[in-house]
Design an enzyme around this catalytic site. Structure first.
Site, short mmCIF file in Angstrom:
data_model
loop_
_atom_site.label_atom_id
_atom_site.label_comp_id
_atom_site.label_asym_id
_atom_site.label_seq_id
_atom_site.Cartn_x
_atom_site.Cartn_y
_atom_site.Cartn_z
N GLU A 98 39.42 66.07 72.29
CA GLU A 98 38.75 66.02 73.60
C GLU A 98 39.28 64.88 74.45
O GLU A 98 39.74 63.87 73.93
CB GLU A 98 37.24 65.80 73.38
CG GLU A 98 36.42 67.07 73.34
CD GLU A 98 36.14 67.64 74.73
OE1 GLU A 98 36.90 67.37 75.68
OE2 GLU A 98 35.16 68.39 74.86
N ASP A 99 39.18 65.06 75.75
CA ASP A 99 39.51 63.98 76.67
C ASP A 99 38.37 62.98 76.78
O ASP A 99 38.56 61.78 76.66
CB ASP A 99 39.87 64.55 78.06
CG ASP A 99 38.84 65.55 78.58
OD1 ASP A 99 37.90 65.91 77.84
OD2 ASP A 99 38.97 65.97 79.74
N ASP A 102 30.82 62.85 77.65
CA ASP A 102 29.92 62.29 78.64
C ASP A 102 28.50 62.43 78.10
O ASP A 102 28.06 61.62 77.29
CB ASP A 102 30.16 63.06 79.95
CG ASP A 102 29.49 62.43 81.15
OD1 ASP A 102 28.30 62.14 81.07
OD2 ASP A 102 30.15 62.23 82.19
N PHE A 151 32.61 57.66 86.77
CA PHE A 151 33.51 58.82 86.80
C PHE A 151 34.95 58.34 86.73
O PHE A 151 35.37 57.50 87.51
CB PHE A 151 33.29 59.66 88.05
CG PHE A 151 33.91 61.02 87.92
CD1 PHE A 151 33.28 62.01 87.20
CD2 PHE A 151 35.15 61.28 88.49
CE1 PHE A 151 33.87 63.26 87.03
CE2 PHE A 151 35.74 62.54 88.33
CZ PHE A 151 35.10 63.52 87.60
N ARG A 164 45.20 64.66 87.28
CA ARG A 164 45.36 64.81 85.83
C ARG A 164 46.65 64.19 85.30
O ARG A 164 46.73 63.81 84.15
CB ARG A 164 45.38 66.30 85.45
CG ARG A 164 44.06 67.02 85.61
CD ARG A 164 44.15 68.38 84.92
NE ARG A 164 43.10 69.29 85.33
CZ ARG A 164 41.87 69.32 84.80
NH1 ARG A 164 41.56 68.47 83.84
NH2 ARG A 164 40.98 70.19 85.20
P1 XMP Z 1 29.54 66.49 78.75
O1 XMP Z 1 28.56 65.86 79.72
O2 XMP Z 1 29.12 67.86 78.39
O3 XMP Z 1 30.86 66.61 79.62
O4 XMP Z 1 29.80 65.60 77.58
C1 XMP Z 1 32.11 66.72 79.03
C2 XMP Z 1 33.11 67.27 80.00
O5 XMP Z 1 32.81 66.85 81.34
C3 XMP Z 1 33.95 66.43 82.01
N1 XMP Z 1 33.79 65.00 82.37
C4 XMP Z 1 34.60 64.31 83.16
N2 XMP Z 1 35.74 64.65 83.77
N3 XMP Z 1 35.92 62.45 84.64
C5 XMP Z 1 36.38 63.71 84.52
O6 XMP Z 1 37.42 64.01 85.08
C6 XMP Z 1 34.78 62.02 84.05
O7 XMP Z 1 34.40 60.86 84.19
C7 XMP Z 1 34.09 63.01 83.26
N4 XMP Z 1 32.95 62.95 82.54
C8 XMP Z 1 32.80 64.20 82.01
C9 XMP Z 1 35.10 66.67 81.07
O8 XMP Z 1 35.70 67.90 81.38
C10 XMP Z 1 34.48 66.74 79.69
O9 XMP Z 1 35.16 67.57 78.79
MG MG Z 2 37.06 68.21 84.26
#
Ligand code: XMP
Ligand code: MG
Length: 179
Positions: A98-99, A102, A151, A164
């Site tokens: 995962e990237d 959140d 963010f 990206r």
């Molecule tokens: P959750 O809240 O489900 O979200 O853990 C995970 C996905 O949300 C996106 N995400 C972000 N993308 N900057 C981004 O570009 C951020 O700060 C950010 N926070 C959440 C991301 O796709 C991740 O897989």
């Molecule tokens: Mg995204």
């Protein structure tokens, strides 16, 4: 990108150094077993490319695309499969790549979805995690960096599909998403 960037959180070098450490840990943990890396599109492409090439472990790769985020900055909590795995994970050692984590809602959904397909094991590696934003508890074995609840963009992460390709991780200036 003009002044859309507020500040750099992690430089390219810091990211690559951390990934090398994570790769060593993964190699030690799997000790010669073959691992199926499951990347979550699109954000995880950079982590997948760099982390996988630092591994000594024999790996195969597959990808899933799920949506829980629109083009905005808030998690919807609604998860939808846009592209499923191509391979059967039954009996395999799966490592989700995962990237960013959140709220953890997306990942927690993904882990239970993949677990129901009976892999031999399932673990998670993420480049970034926002501990303050956690809404559910998910076991994440490999974490690159814990970051503040802001963010972030770059290194696979987008805002409205842009940024990206930046080799570093930075925060986006509030004027970009509040205007
Ligand atoms: P959750 O809240 O489900 O979200 O853990 C995970 C996905 O949300 C996106 N995400 C972000 N993308 N900057 C981004 O570009 C951020 O700060 C950010 N926070 C959440 C991301 O796709 C991740 O897989
Ligand atoms: Mg995204």
């Amino acid at each position: 990108m003009g002044n859309d960037l507020e500040k750099v959180l992690y430089t390219e070098e810091q990211i690559q150094t951390r990934l090398a450490e994570m790769a060593q840990q993964i190699d030690a943990d799997y000790a010669g077993r073959e691992v199926l890396l499951v990347g979550v599109l699109n954000g995880a492409v950079m982590v997948m490319a760099d982390l996988s090439r630092k591994l000594q472990t024999q790996v195969t790769m597959d990808w899933m695309a799920i949506s829980s985020y629109g083009s905005g900055t808030k998690s919807s909590g609604v998860v939808r499969i846009l592209k499923d795995l191509t391979t059967d994970i039954l009996g395999k050692h799966v490592l989700i790549v995962e990237d960013i984590i959140d709220s953890g809602l997306t990942l927690s959904w993904l882990v239970s979805n993949l677990r129901s397909r009976n892999p031999e094991s399932i673990e998670v590696a993420t480049m970034l995690r926002k501990p303050e934003a956690a809404k559910v508890d998910v076991d994440v074995r490999y974490v690159g960096f814990d970051i503040p609840n802001e963010f972030v963009i770059g290194y696979g992460l987008d805002y409205a599909e842009r940024y990206r390709t930046l080799p570093f991780v930075g925060t986006l200036a509030p004027h970009v998403y509040s205007s």
